[in-house]
Structure formats: structure tokens, C-alpha cells
Design a protein around this motif. Structure first.
Motif, short mmCIF file in Angstrom:
data_model
loop_
_atom_site.label_atom_id
_atom_site.label_comp_id
_atom_site.label_asym_id
_atom_site.label_seq_id
_atom_site.Cartn_x
_atom_site.Cartn_y
_atom_site.Cartn_z
N GLN A 51 0.89 -1.27 -0.03
CA GLN A 51 -0.07 -0.17 0.10
C GLN A 51 0.75 1.03 -0.04
OE1 GLN A 51 -2.66 0.98 3.01
NE2 GLN A 51 -4.02 -1.01 2.64
N VAL A 52 2.05 1.45 0.73
CA VAL A 52 2.61 2.28 1.09
C VAL A 52 3.97 2.41 0.45
CG1 VAL A 52 3.24 4.16 2.75
CG2 VAL A 52 1.21 2.82 2.96
N SER A 53 4.56 3.19 -0.29
CA SER A 53 6.06 3.07 -0.82
C SER A 53 6.86 3.45 0.33
CB SER A 53 6.18 4.46 -1.71
OG SER A 53 6.05 5.65 -1.20
N GLY A 54 8.03 2.79 0.21
CA GLY A 54 9.26 2.98 1.12
C GLY A 54 9.41 4.21 1.55
N SER A 55 9.28 5.34 0.66
CA SER A 55 9.76 6.47 1.04
C SER A 55 8.41 7.19 1.94
CB SER A 55 9.61 7.45 -0.27
OG SER A 55 8.64 7.57 -1.02
N ASP A 56 7.35 6.80 1.82
CA ASP A 56 6.41 7.10 2.74
C ASP A 56 6.55 6.72 4.22
OD1 ASP A 56 3.48 6.97 0.53
OD2 ASP A 56 4.99 8.32 0.77
N MET A 57 6.84 5.47 4.28
CA MET A 57 6.83 4.93 5.93
C MET A 57 8.34 4.83 6.32
SD MET A 57 3.77 4.31 6.58
CE MET A 57 3.95 3.20 8.06
N GLY A 58 9.41 5.08 5.63
CA GLY A 58 10.72 4.80 6.30
C GLY A 58 11.19 5.82 7.01
N ASN A 59 10.31 6.86 7.19
CA ASN A 59 11.02 8.00 7.82
C ASN A 59 10.21 8.40 9.10
OD1 ASN A 59 12.45 10.29 8.71
ND2 ASN A 59 12.34 11.35 6.74
N GLY A 60 10.29 7.44 10.15
CA GLY A 60 9.52 7.68 11.61
C GLY A 60 8.08 8.02 11.34
N SER A 61 7.33 7.35 10.41
CA SER A 61 6.00 7.77 10.36
C SER A 61 5.77 9.08 9.79
CB SER A 61 5.29 7.29 11.56
OG SER A 61 5.25 6.07 11.78
N GLY A 62 6.75 9.53 9.03
CA GLY A 62 6.42 11.06 8.51
C GLY A 62 6.70 12.13 9.47
N GLN A 63 7.37 11.93 10.37
CA GLN A 63 7.47 12.77 11.36
C GLN A 63 8.95 13.48 11.17
OE1 GLN A 63 7.43 11.34 15.48
NE2 GLN A 63 5.57 10.25 15.26
N ILE A 84 -10.07 6.30 11.15
CA ILE A 84 -8.64 6.44 11.04
C ILE A 84 -8.12 5.15 11.72
CG2 ILE A 84 -6.71 7.80 11.84
CD1 ILE A 84 -8.69 10.24 11.44
N ARG A 85 -7.21 4.47 10.97
CA ARG A 85 -6.30 3.48 11.13
C ARG A 85 -5.40 3.90 12.45
NH1 ARG A 85 -5.33 0.65 5.78
NH2 ARG A 85 -3.75 -0.09 6.74
N SER A 86 -5.33 2.99 13.46
CA SER A 86 -4.25 3.41 14.38
C SER A 86 -2.82 3.66 13.91
CB SER A 86 -4.22 2.44 15.63
OG SER A 86 -4.12 1.13 15.04
N GLU A 87 -2.42 2.76 12.98
CA GLU A 87 -1.11 2.88 12.46
C GLU A 87 -0.76 4.31 11.71
OE1 GLU A 87 -1.88 0.43 8.52
OE2 GLU A 87 -2.98 0.11 10.23
N PHE A 88 -1.99 4.90 11.51
CA PHE A 88 -1.62 6.39 10.74
C PHE A 88 -1.96 7.54 11.80
CE2 PHE A 88 -3.09 3.72 7.12
CZ PHE A 88 -1.60 3.79 6.29
N GLU A 89 -2.09 7.21 13.10
CA GLU A 89 -2.27 8.19 14.07
C GLU A 89 -0.80 9.00 14.20
OE1 GLU A 89 -4.22 6.93 17.36
OE2 GLU A 89 -6.07 6.41 16.41
N PRO A 90 0.19 8.39 14.28
CA PRO A 90 1.31 9.30 14.42
C PRO A 90 1.65 10.12 13.21
CG PRO A 90 1.90 6.82 14.85
CD PRO A 90 0.36 6.87 14.31
N HIS A 95 1.38 15.92 11.13
CA HIS A 95 0.64 16.93 10.18
C HIS A 95 0.25 17.93 11.29
CE1 HIS A 95 1.50 15.48 6.43
NE2 HIS A 95 1.41 14.42 6.73
N ALA A 96 -0.27 17.66 12.35
CA ALA A 96 -1.06 18.51 13.50
C ALA A 96 0.04 19.39 13.94
CB ALA A 96 -1.78 17.65 14.53
N ARG A 97 1.27 18.69 14.38
CA ARG A 97 2.19 19.69 15.07
C ARG A 97 2.87 20.62 13.88
NH1 ARG A 97 3.85 14.61 17.01
NH2 ARG A 97 5.09 14.11 15.29
#
Length: 177
Positions: A51-63, A84-90, A95-97
Motif C-alpha cells: 500500500q505505501v511506498s518505502g519513502s512514505d513509511m521509512g522516515n519515522g512515520s512521516g515525522q 482512521i487506522r491506528s497505524e496512521f495516528e502518528p 501533520h498536526a504539529r
């Protein structure tokens, strides 16, 4: 005139209760809904890595620690769901931060669905998905003036095909800065 602030407080409280209720329900300890599997039908067996490319997930859940826009800008949903799936809450929290610390930043939440269902239903579902992300950001303290919701339904697929892998990639909300 005094009713409006109370209505806003009530809406935030209800949103918090909704998010708390959703986070404590669904899924099992056997991995069927823990992020290692995705898809509309229970036990469909589609691996999340498709589902998700490596560049999307490989950096600390996008933080991002340096105040840049988070790298992961897409979150995915189960079939026929706006939860919202719990794995996407981080990812959403990062994004909220970012939005809280950059008051002039604006984001468009682009809701999408797979091709199954009527056009009208998919427009509605994709809007509900984007609105659930908007509520999450609001509860995290993001100003409503920073967020816009757009519903595309099935009109802009990320993946072509009539299989579960393509469907899973199309059930999404995209952060467009």
C-alpha cells in the motif's frame, strides 16, 4: 450569540469521545487489523507493504524534527470505512504539529475511494474520510482556517486495476500543501 462557543466546545468533546471510542474498538491481537493486513474484506490477506511506498513509511512515520512538512502525505482506509487506522495516528499527529507550529500553512485534505459503489456514494465516503482527518487535526489544536476538504470519490485513482491491491491504494486521504 453566547451559544456558539458552547457548541464548539461540545463538538470538540464529542470528537474526542468519538476518536477515543474508535481507537478502542475493532481489530484483534492475531494481526487481522493491526496494520499488517489491509483491504475491504476481513482476511483478504493483502500485505500492507503493497500500500505505501518505502519513502512514505521509512522516515519515522512521516515525522519531521526540523519543522518541514511531514514526508508521508497519504493515509489509507479500510473498505467502506472512514475510521482512521491506528497505524496512521502518528502521521496525523506529525501533520498536526506542523500545522500548529506554522500558522500560515494551509492544507487541502483530498478524500478518495476505490471504484466500487455508485459515484454519489463514493463522493460521500471520500468526504467522510477527509472530514474524519479534519476532526482529528482539530482535536489536536489545528485551526479550522488552515484546513480545506475536497472530495474526489473514485475520480482520481492512485492505482489502476480491479484487484484488492489497487483498491487498497485508492482508499485514501492525501495531504496537499
Amino acid at each position: 450569540m453566547q451559544l456558539k462557543p458552547y457548541a464548539r466546545i461540545l463538538a470538540v468533546a464529542l470528537s474526542l469521545a468519538f476518536v477515543a471510542g474508535c481507537s478502542s474498538s475493532g481489530g484483534t491481537q492475531d494481526g487481522s487489523m493491526d496494520g499488517s493486513r489491509t483491504g475491504g474484506a476481513a482476511g483478504s490477506g493483502v500485505a500492507g507493504s503493497g500500500q505505501v511506498s518505502g519513502s512514505d513509511m521509512g522516515n519515522g512515520s512521516g515525522q519531521q524534527a526540523d519543522g518541514r512538512i511531514p514526508e508521508q502525505r497519504t493515509i489509507y482506509f479500510e473498505f467502506d470505512s472512514d475510521r482512521i487506522r491506528s497505524e496512521f495516528e502518528p502521521v496525523l499527529a506529525s501533520h498536526a504539529r506542523y500545522l500548529r507550529s506554522n500558522g500560515n500553512a494551509r492544507v487541502v485534505l483530498q478524500g478518495h475511494t476505490d471504484e466500487r459503489g455508485t459515484r454519489e456514494y463514493n463522493i460521500s465516503l471520500s468526504e467522510r474520510r477527509a472530514r474524519s482527518v479534519e476532526r482529528f487535526l482539530s482535536v489536536q489544536g489545528v485551526s479550522p482556517s488552515q484546513v480545506e476538504v475536497v472530495s474526489y470519490g473514485e475520480e482520481r485513482p492512485a492505482a489502476r486495476g480491479q484487484n484488492e491491491e489497487a483498491y487498497a491504494q485508492n482508499r485514501r486521504v492525501v495531504f496537499a500543501y
